[in-house]
Design an enzyme around this catalytic site. Structure first.
Site, PDB file in Angstrom:
ATOM      1  N   ARG A  28       7.663  -4.650  -5.618  1.00  0.00           N
ATOM      2  CA  ARG A  28       6.500  -5.116  -4.857  1.00  0.00           C
ATOM      3  C   ARG A  28       6.855  -6.246  -3.892  1.00  0.00           C
ATOM      4  NH1 ARG A  28       1.209  -3.901  -6.636  1.00  0.00           N
ATOM      5  NH2 ARG A  28       1.250  -1.881  -7.683  1.00  0.00           N
ATOM      6  N   ARG A  32       1.064  -9.082  -1.065  1.00  0.00           N
ATOM      7  CA  ARG A  32       0.102 -10.143  -0.750  1.00  0.00           C
ATOM      8  C   ARG A  32       0.611 -11.565  -0.865  1.00  0.00           C
ATOM      9  NH1 ARG A  32      -4.241  -7.414  -4.513  1.00  0.00           N
ATOM     10  NH2 ARG A  32      -2.232  -6.984  -5.474  1.00  0.00           N
ATOM     11  N   ARG A  41      -2.143  -6.348   6.966  1.00  0.00           N
ATOM     12  CA  ARG A  41      -3.077  -5.623   6.104  1.00  0.00           C
ATOM     13  C   ARG A  41      -4.488  -5.727   6.678  1.00  0.00           C
ATOM     14  NH1 ARG A  41      -6.446  -3.669   2.921  1.00  0.00           N
ATOM     15  NH2 ARG A  41      -6.462  -3.792   0.651  1.00  0.00           N
ATOM     16  N   ASP A  78       2.671   4.000  -1.772  1.00  0.00           N
ATOM     17  CA  ASP A  78       2.107   3.832  -3.119  1.00  0.00           C
ATOM     18  C   ASP A  78       2.350   5.102  -3.924  1.00  0.00           C
ATOM     19  OD1 ASP A  78       0.264   1.733  -4.579  1.00  0.00           O
ATOM     20  OD2 ASP A  78      -0.402   3.723  -5.225  1.00  0.00           O
ATOM     21  N   TYR A 154      -3.809   7.552 -13.835  1.00  0.00           N
ATOM     22  CA  TYR A 154      -4.803   7.173 -12.814  1.00  0.00           C
ATOM     23  C   TYR A 154      -5.656   8.373 -12.408  1.00  0.00           C
ATOM     24  CZ  TYR A 154      -2.370   2.733 -12.427  1.00  0.00           C
ATOM     25  OH  TYR A 154      -1.825   1.506 -12.706  1.00  0.00           O
TER      26      TYR A 154
HETATM   27  O1  CP3 Z   1       7.500  -2.460  -4.014  1.00  0.00           O
HETATM   28  C1  CP3 Z   1       7.051  -2.445  -2.845  1.00  0.00           C
HETATM   29  O2  CP3 Z   1       6.940  -3.452  -2.152  1.00  0.00           O
HETATM   30  C2  CP3 Z   1       6.689  -1.089  -2.260  1.00  0.00           C
HETATM   31  C3  CP3 Z   1       5.303  -0.747  -2.302  1.00  0.00           C
HETATM   32  C4  CP3 Z   1       4.587  -0.363  -3.596  1.00  0.00           C
HETATM   33  C5  CP3 Z   1       3.189  -0.521  -3.726  1.00  0.00           C
HETATM   34  N1  CP3 Z   1       2.808   0.072  -4.890  1.00  0.00           N
HETATM   35  C6  CP3 Z   1       2.324  -1.191  -2.755  1.00  0.00           C
HETATM   36  C7  CP3 Z   1       0.993  -1.666  -3.177  1.00  0.00           C
HETATM   37  C8  CP3 Z   1       5.053   0.289  -4.739  1.00  0.00           C
HETATM   38  C9  CP3 Z   1       6.477   0.643  -5.143  1.00  0.00           C
HETATM   39  C10 CP3 Z   1       3.916   0.553  -5.542  1.00  0.00           C
HETATM   40  C11 CP3 Z   1       3.996   1.270  -6.829  1.00  0.00           C
HETATM   41  C12 CP3 Z   1       2.790   1.392  -7.667  1.00  0.00           C
HETATM   42  N2  CP3 Z   1       1.492   1.585  -7.251  1.00  0.00           N
HETATM   43  C13 CP3 Z   1       2.804   1.430  -9.090  1.00  0.00           C
HETATM   44  C14 CP3 Z   1       4.048   1.390  -9.953  1.00  0.00           C
HETATM   45  C15 CP3 Z   1       4.695   0.066  -9.993  1.00  0.00           C
HETATM   46  C16 CP3 Z   1       3.907  -1.029 -10.608  1.00  0.00           C
HETATM   47  O3  CP3 Z   1       3.762  -2.063  -9.945  1.00  0.00           O
HETATM   48  O4  CP3 Z   1       3.474  -0.882 -11.767  1.00  0.00           O
HETATM   49  C17 CP3 Z   1       1.475   1.579  -9.510  1.00  0.00           C
HETATM   50  C18 CP3 Z   1       1.012   1.649 -10.952  1.00  0.00           C
HETATM   51  C19 CP3 Z   1       0.648   1.694  -8.347  1.00  0.00           C
HETATM   52  C20 CP3 Z   1      -0.815   1.917  -8.283  1.00  0.00           C
HETATM   53  C21 CP3 Z   1      -1.500   0.786  -7.633  1.00  0.00           C
HETATM   54  N3  CP3 Z   1      -1.447   0.478  -6.285  1.00  0.00           N
HETATM   55  C22 CP3 Z   1      -2.341  -0.168  -8.269  1.00  0.00           C
HETATM   56  C23 CP3 Z   1      -2.652  -0.206  -9.744  1.00  0.00           C
HETATM   57  C24 CP3 Z   1      -2.772  -1.040  -7.266  1.00  0.00           C
HETATM   58  C25 CP3 Z   1      -3.758  -2.155  -7.419  1.00  0.00           C
HETATM   59  C26 CP3 Z   1      -3.178  -3.347  -8.058  1.00  0.00           C
HETATM   60  C27 CP3 Z   1      -2.565  -4.254  -7.022  1.00  0.00           C
HETATM   61  O5  CP3 Z   1      -1.422  -4.707  -7.233  1.00  0.00           O
HETATM   62  O6  CP3 Z   1      -3.257  -4.528  -6.048  1.00  0.00           O
HETATM   63  C28 CP3 Z   1      -2.174  -0.643  -6.047  1.00  0.00           C
HETATM   64  C29 CP3 Z   1      -2.310  -1.297  -4.737  1.00  0.00           C
HETATM   65  C30 CP3 Z   1      -1.077  -1.716  -4.019  1.00  0.00           C
HETATM   66  N4  CP3 Z   1       0.067  -0.983  -3.939  1.00  0.00           N
HETATM   67  C31 CP3 Z   1      -0.908  -2.931  -3.286  1.00  0.00           C
HETATM   68  C32 CP3 Z   1       0.393  -2.893  -2.745  1.00  0.00           C
HETATM   69  C33 CP3 Z   1       1.045  -3.922  -1.862  1.00  0.00           C
HETATM   70  C34 CP3 Z   1      -1.970  -3.985  -3.054  1.00  0.00           C
HETATM   71  C35 CP3 Z   1      -2.941  -3.446  -2.051  1.00  0.00           C
HETATM   72  C36 CP3 Z   1      -3.490  -4.463  -1.101  1.00  0.00           C
HETATM   73  O7  CP3 Z   1      -2.767  -4.941  -0.228  1.00  0.00           O
HETATM   74  O8  CP3 Z   1      -4.674  -4.718  -1.231  1.00  0.00           O
END
Ligand code: CP3
Length: 348
Positions: A28, A32, A41, A78, A154
């Site tokens: 990640r 943010r 964003r 994602d 999910y």
């Molecule tokens: O690692 C990176 O920088 C690459 C981008 C990346 C995102 N999600 C961007 C993201 C990667 C590799 C993921 C993987 C992901 N997404 C997982 C597996 C890894 C982990 O962290 O457990 C899972 C379970 C998801 C599903 C997901 N996406 C959730 C549960 C959420 C909400 C929780 C949160 O952290 O906000 C997201 C949103 C998300 N994916 C954001 C980002 C940067 C935040 C969105 C925003 O900017 O509002």
């Protein structure tokens, strides 16, 4: 680009070399905690718009590289883009996480498409091509997908839940319907990962964030087995593909996961037991991890200690320095800099 490209430290570790200074990146890492991410964003409007506008996704991918000169860039996307391409409804509510139309009965599973619309994922490939062109050749480019089990949690619940009970329940009560979801995800994930390799990814990571809540029998069936099929499916077309698995919380089942799936490396969480990992995991594959993201928020002496512990525990073998899970939005940037400086000063 060959996977053993000697100029990329991360690829060297995956190919079998131990690097005296371990390559470093953060799960990640685009997100943010970075003001430049928050700015783009807001400009993009929604999260999926950010993911599916190649210019923006490429830019966000490169932001942490410019700031920290990490050894790997991970494409900004994602794991839920696969359900999206399968025609499911996927929304990201600000501050609430993902929302999908729940797939929680066998009757609903009957309506699940067998094939994703890969045209919808073309912007991800385009973003990879853009990053590839701009990235320093020493930096590895990582593509990824979610493991079928985690993506299914999910899809079934329609959202994240504390213990993913809806998917666990469906797997017990309706294993045939649940298998169908998993099979669809396996097939489409293989094709998606191959597409990412063709677009320029050097390495693939499979995120199984929810692997650790399964009892051993279910872990074997729903985490290990589908991941094994994905690795096999990718390597059938791309025999040299380098693959990192992240079965978060797998604990004592990590050796079985490594043995059965054939991954080149495993990403481990911060609760992993060092001697078990060294003797039964790192002896076979590279290890990636495993700093507690909360130590990164805390900073100071606690962070230095946590960095030193990771290096002491795993630095004598093949290590890719990373966190044990994703970086949290409230993490101070100065603490990320402190961590990187200490890792790169490591004399091993
Ligand atoms: O690692 C990176 O920088 C690459 C981008 C990346 C995102 N999600 C961007 C993201 C990667 C590799 C993921 C993987 C992901 N997404 C997982 C597996 C890894 C982990 O962290 O457990 C899972 C379970 C998801 C599903 C997901 N996406 C959730 C549960 C959420 C909400 C929780 C949160 O952290 O906000 C997201 C949103 C998300 N994916 C954001 C980002 C940067 C935040 C969105 C925003 O900017 O509002």
């Amino acid at each position: 680009m060959t996977p053993t490209d000697p100029t990329k430290p991360l690829l060297r570790v995956l190919a079998g070399d131990r690097m005296p200074v371990p390559p470093i990146w953060m799960m990640r890492q685009a997100g943010r905690y970075l003001p430049e991410y928050r700015e783009l964003r807001a400009k993009a409007g929604g999260f999926l718009e950010l993911c599916f506008t190649p210019e923006f996704a490429a830019e966000v991918t490169l932001q942490p590289i410019r700031r920290f000169n990490f050894d790997a860039a991970i494409i900004f996307s994602d794991i839920l883009v696969i359900p999206y391409a399968l025609g499911r409804e996927v929304r990201f509510e600000a501050g609430e996480g993902p929302r999908l139309d729940p797939l929680d009965t066998p009757a609903k599973v009957e309506t699940l498409a067998a094939q994703a619309d890969f045209g919808k994922l073309e912007p991800v490939y385009e973003a990879l091509r853009r990053v590839r062109r701009e990235l320093d050749p020493k930096i590895a480019l990582i593509g990824f997908c979610g493991a079928p089990w985690t993506v299914a949690t999910y899809m079934v619940a329609g959202q994240g839940t504390p213990d993913q009970a809806p998917a666990r329940m469906m797997a017990y009560a309706h294993p045939e319907a649940f298998s169908k979801i998993i099979d669809v995800l396996v097939r489409n994930s293989v094709r998606y990962l191959l597409g990412q390799l063709a677009a320029g990814a050097d390495v693939l990571q499979i995120f199984d964030t929810w692997a650790g809540i399964l009892p051993p029998r279910e872990f074997l069936r729903w985490s290990i087995e589908p991941t094994r099929r994905i690795v096999e499916g990718v390597r059938a077309k791309a025999p040299d593909a380098r693959i990192i698995g992240f079965p978060r919380g797998a604990g004592a089942q990590l050796p079985d996961y490594v043995q059965a799936t054939g991954v080149d490396a495993v990403s481990i969480d911060w609760a992993a037991e060092p001697s078990l990992i060294r003797e039964r995991v790192q002896a076979k594959v590279a290890v990636q991890g495993n700093l507690d993201p909360l130590a990164l928020i805390a900073g100071g002496a606690a962070l230095d200690q946590a960095v030193d512990d990771v290096l002491a525990n795993y630095g004598k073998g093949r290590l890719i320095f990373n966190l044990g899970h994703g970086i949290q939005p409230e993490t101070p940037i100065a603490h990320v800099e402190q961590m990187i400086k200490r890792v790169r000063a490591h004399k091993g």
